[in-house]
Design an enzyme around this catalytic site. Structure first.
Site, mmCIF file in Angstrom:
data_model
loop_
_atom_site.group_PDB
_atom_site.id
_atom_site.type_symbol
_atom_site.label_atom_id
_atom_site.label_comp_id
_atom_site.label_asym_id
_atom_site.label_seq_id
_atom_site.Cartn_x
_atom_site.Cartn_y
_atom_site.Cartn_z
ATOM 1 N N GLU A 185 0.807 -1.231 0.000
ATOM 2 C CA GLU A 185 0.000 0.000 0.000
ATOM 3 C C GLU A 185 0.836 1.275 0.000
ATOM 4 O O GLU A 185 0.735 2.127 0.899
ATOM 5 C CB GLU A 185 -0.995 0.004 1.162
ATOM 6 N N GLU A 395 -5.974 -6.834 -0.182
ATOM 7 C CA GLU A 395 -6.546 -6.811 1.180
ATOM 8 C C GLU A 395 -7.945 -6.239 1.115
ATOM 9 O O GLU A 395 -8.176 -5.230 0.438
ATOM 10 C CB GLU A 395 -5.728 -5.904 2.116
ATOM 11 N N PHE A 454 -9.255 -8.447 12.340
ATOM 12 C CA PHE A 454 -9.893 -8.737 11.052
ATOM 13 C C PHE A 454 -9.908 -10.242 10.765
ATOM 14 O O PHE A 454 -10.363 -10.673 9.706
ATOM 15 C CB PHE A 454 -9.106 -8.093 9.907
HETATM 16 C C1 BGC Z 1 -2.323 -2.839 6.105
HETATM 17 C C2 BGC Z 1 -2.309 -3.890 7.193
HETATM 18 C C3 BGC Z 1 -3.293 -3.500 8.271
HETATM 19 C C4 BGC Z 1 -4.678 -3.399 7.660
HETATM 20 C C5 BGC Z 1 -5.785 -3.065 8.634
HETATM 21 C C6 BGC Z 1 -3.725 -2.407 5.724
HETATM 22 O O1 BGC Z 1 -3.796 -1.110 5.281
HETATM 23 O O2 BGC Z 1 -1.610 -3.302 5.005
HETATM 24 O O3 BGC Z 1 -1.013 -4.031 7.678
HETATM 25 O O4 BGC Z 1 -3.273 -4.355 9.350
HETATM 26 O O5 BGC Z 1 -4.660 -2.371 6.709
HETATM 27 O O6 BGC Z 1 -5.623 -1.812 9.219
#
Ligand code: BGC
EC number: 3.2.1.21
Length: 505
Positions: A185, A395, A454
């Site tokens: 990201e 993600e 999550f």
């Molecule tokens: C990140 C993770 C993070 C997740 C939830 C993402 O933006 O890559 O490392 O845990 O968000 O906040």
């Protein structure tokens, strides 16, 4: 009798219509990858075992009062158990990251044999169970020694060190790894870490809210962003020259993307949304696809935005075989440049972008309500504006209070709504090739530590054995992946209209 058979035909048509929108795993292309994700610092633990040295994330988390990744889910010791859970779930791909300071403890130079063995073993275990690894090279965890030596990502020296680290990874793991993300990201990494100070290494300008020890929010995010693009491009060049023809893998950069939609249909809000898209998506995507930053950014930032040399521009352009998208939430955008969603910050990315953003969830208090149309919008925009590149959703998922319940129905609704959005986007021509749930299991969270999670598996962090227990979402994903769960997009449409129909100012 005639009436009865007409009624019967009508019933069949009705049923067929109402189920025609339902979908299963089998509605996606066979080679589409469904997976789940973790990252090294968040999942592995074992921070000072077998030669690993601290990263900036260790330092950052120890300076705050929200827990740390010292042990977390203990993936370092429990990886076999976790891969077994993944296999039982029918996971097609597992996304994890490599801890740079575990593999190369001094940041550059000697490779740590024990670190190397851990990742070889993990990859072997995945292979044995038929699960494809998707490896991220950098997920917020720069070796602390490189930060101390030259300031990490805001110094161009990072390009050479990152490329050398990538070289070791391609050489050692590339035979079995066909999907590489260079940097996690990239956009929100530059913003969170060098403008807002909320993620490692925690830089920001002095402000009333966060006490950063160093930083300059009006220049550092753009400098870090520039070096991220150059480091990615350099690793990509190396991969193409030295490995790609033999290993036949693909390599991409991932960006964090909010869904963005105008708050009203006024011309001003439309233009503000275009500007927000240029800042949030175009910042990285335009250089990757067309070799330069968006005009909106150049105009606003002037000399604060670094400039690509001709050679750099050519190297960055075309350096991503795919774009990784990390997506969770959607905002309505309105043209109120003087209002800020971060009122504490008097300068920086949000101020430069000059828009006000309002949660698109049903209630303005819960930015986490599912708004899958936001993801569809992103995929459509990228298809139209950036030559329809291959995309992986790397993600997506929903945080819930950790101790609340194993019956995470809201998480299931969230995930299935977004998978539905991906299917719609594919039907509309997007070249999206994979979807990963964040996260495979509970772990140390980037922003909330251990208060929310999550995961599809619950981890008991008070238990030294870190016992794993499946949540309802784990069973749901298992059923979806083996084709026994049919997701009706009637539900998705219902969700979409509930959430998109209401605004929340
Ligand atoms: C990140 C993770 C993070 C997740 C939830 C993402 O933006 O890559 O490392 O845990 O968000 O906040």
């Amino acid at each position: 009798m005639k009436h009865l058979s007409l009624f019967f035909i009508f019933l069949v048509i009705l049923l067929a219509t109402s189920f025609s929108d339902a979908f299963t795993r089998n509605n996606f292309p066979k080679d589409f990858l469904f997976g789940a994700a973790t990252s090294a610092y968040q999942w592995e633990g074992a921070v000072d075992e077998d030669g690993r040295t601290p990263s900036v994330w260790d330092t950052f988390s120890h300076s705050y009062n929200r827990g740390n990744g010292d042990i977390t889910s203990d993936g370092y010791h429990k990886y076999k158990e976790d891969v077994k859970l993944m296999a039982e779930m029918g996971l097609e791909s597992f996304r994890f990251s490599i801890s740079w300071s575990r593999l190369i403890p001094n940041g550059r130079g000697l490779v740590n044999p024990k670190g190397l063995l851990f990742y070889k073993n993990l990859i072997k275990e995945l292979k044995t169970h038929g699960i494809k690894p998707h490896v991220t090279l950098y997920h917020y965890d720069l070796p602390q020694c490189l930060e101390d030596e030259y300031g990490g990502w805001i110094n161009r020296k990072i390009i050479e060190d990152f490329t050398a680290f990538a070289d070791v990874c391609f050489r050692e793991f590339g035979e079995d790894v066909k999907l590489w993300t260079t940097i996690n990201e990239a956009t929100i990494f530059a913003i969170g870490s060098y403008d807002q100070g909320i993620s490692p290494p925690g830089h920001c300008s002095p402000n009333k809210f966060i006490n950063c020890t160093t930083g300059n929010s009006s220049t550092e995010p753009y400098l870090a962003g520039h070096n991220i693009l150059l480091a990615h491009a350099s690793a990509s060049k190396l991969y193409k020259l030295k490995y790609k023809s033999k290993q036949r893998g693909s390599l991409g950069l991932s960006i964090f993307a909010f869904g963005l939609s105008p708050y009203t249909n006024s011309k001003d809000d439309e233009i503000a949304t275009q500007r927000a898209k240029a800042f949030f998506y175009g910042w990285m995507l335009k250089p990757l696809v067309f070799g330069d930053y968006p005009d909106e950014m150049k105009k606003t930032l002037g000399s604060r935005l670094p400039v690509f040399s001709k050679e750099e521009s050519e190297q960055v352009k075309g350096s991503s075989d795919f774009i990784g998208i990390i997506h969770y939430i959607t905002f309505y955008v309105t043209n109120q440049p003087s209002r800020s969603i971060f009122p504490s910050m008097s300068e920086g990315f949000i101020k430069d972008m000059g828009v006000y953003m309002i949660s698109a969830g049903n209630s303005s208090f819960d930015v986490w309500e599912a708004t899958p149309w936001g993801l569809e919008g992103i995929l459509e925009y990228i298809k139209q504006s950036y030559n329809n590149p291959p995309i992986y959703i790397l993600e997506n998922g929903k945080p819930m209070e950790r101790v609340s319940t194993l019956q995470d129905t809201q998480r299931i609704e969230f995930i299935q709504a977004y998978i539905g959005a991906v299917l719609n986007a594919i039907k509309n021509g997007s070249d999206t090739r994979g979807y990963f749930v964040w996260s495979m299991i509970d772990l140390y969270e980037l922003l909330t530590g251990y208060t929310t999670s999550f995961g599809m598996y619950y981890v008991n962090f008070s238990d030294p054995g870190r016992k794993r227990t499946p949540k309802l979402s784990a069973s749901w994903y298992t059923g979806f992946l083996n084709g026994t769960i049919d997701v009706s997009s009637q539900d998705t449409i219902q969700l979409q209209s509930n959430f998109s129909g209401s605004s929340s100012l």
